[in-house]
Write a protein that holds these residues in place. Sequence first.
Motif, PDB file in Angstrom:
ATOM      1  N   SER A  56       0.970  -1.198  -0.085  1.00 44.44           N
ATOM      2  CA  SER A  56       0.002   0.135   0.034  1.00 44.44           C
ATOM      3  C   SER A  56       0.767   1.149  -0.161  1.00 44.44           C
ATOM      4  O   SER A  56       0.443   2.248  -0.564  1.00 44.44           O
ATOM      5  N   THR A  57       2.120   1.230   0.629  1.00 39.93           N
ATOM      6  CA  THR A  57       2.831   2.080   0.767  1.00 39.93           C
ATOM      7  C   THR A  57       3.539   2.467  -0.722  1.00 39.93           C
ATOM      8  O   THR A  57       3.620   3.527  -1.012  1.00 39.93           O
ATOM      9  N   ARG A  59       2.181   1.743  -3.737  1.00 38.60           N
ATOM     10  CA  ARG A  59       0.970   2.471  -4.423  1.00 38.60           C
ATOM     11  C   ARG A  59       0.941   3.958  -4.140  1.00 38.60           C
ATOM     12  O   ARG A  59       0.711   4.861  -5.014  1.00 38.60           O
ATOM     13  N   ASP A  60       0.947   4.531  -2.678  1.00 39.96           N
ATOM     14  CA  ASP A  60       0.621   5.900  -2.322  1.00 39.96           C
ATOM     15  C   ASP A  60       1.925   6.707  -2.838  1.00 39.96           C
ATOM     16  O   ASP A  60       1.779   7.790  -3.157  1.00 39.96           O
ATOM     17  N   GLN A  61       3.115   5.951  -2.662  1.00 43.96           N
ATOM     18  CA  GLN A  61       4.365   6.882  -3.039  1.00 43.96           C
ATOM     19  C   GLN A  61       4.444   6.770  -4.530  1.00 43.96           C
ATOM     20  O   GLN A  61       4.947   7.921  -5.189  1.00 43.96           O
ATOM     21  N   ARG A  62       4.012   5.987  -5.145  1.00 45.97           N
ATOM     22  CA  ARG A  62       3.781   6.036  -6.768  1.00 45.97           C
ATOM     23  C   ARG A  62       2.982   7.393  -7.150  1.00 45.97           C
ATOM     24  O   ARG A  62       3.297   8.242  -8.006  1.00 45.97           O
ATOM     25  N   LYS A  63       1.873   7.533  -6.488  1.00 41.44           N
ATOM     26  CA  LYS A  63       0.984   8.639  -6.727  1.00 41.44           C
ATOM     27  C   LYS A  63       1.878  10.008  -6.162  1.00 41.44           C
ATOM     28  O   LYS A  63       1.771  11.080  -6.968  1.00 41.44           O
ATOM     29  N   LEU A  64       2.606   9.896  -5.142  1.00 47.38           N
ATOM     30  CA  LEU A  64       3.265  11.254  -4.817  1.00 47.38           C
ATOM     31  C   LEU A  64       4.388  11.677  -5.821  1.00 47.38           C
ATOM     32  O   LEU A  64       4.427  12.635  -6.273  1.00 47.38           O
TER      33      LEU A  64
END
Length: 109
Positions: A56-57, A59-64
């Motif tokens: 999940s991290t 995926r979140d950091q990809r968005k960032l």
Amino acid sequence: NEGNFLMVKKENFAKAYRDLNATGTMLYLYLVGNADGYSLNFSPQAVNNAIGMPLSTARDQRKLLIEKGYLVPRKEGSNVFDFYEITQNNIKEIDIYNDKRFNPYMMEM
């Protein structure tokens, strides 16, 4: 062995470090570690296997990285992204898709 080292300009890394949080910087370094011109499918599982980042991290950091301009869609609406060592957010006057100076890494999301 050259495959055991990361190559990133100090000033580019310092800028990315200021732009991103600690886990975003780790994903940035993971992507920098890929060979120049390397194509890959973004896999949170591959990131987890390589550096231990939770799925999940990742995926979140990809968005960032997308928001900050380090991952840029190859074309509008595309799921193919180019990774840049320097942010592309403030580069409006240059065609980043055709300008060879930026030499992106390509990845499919």
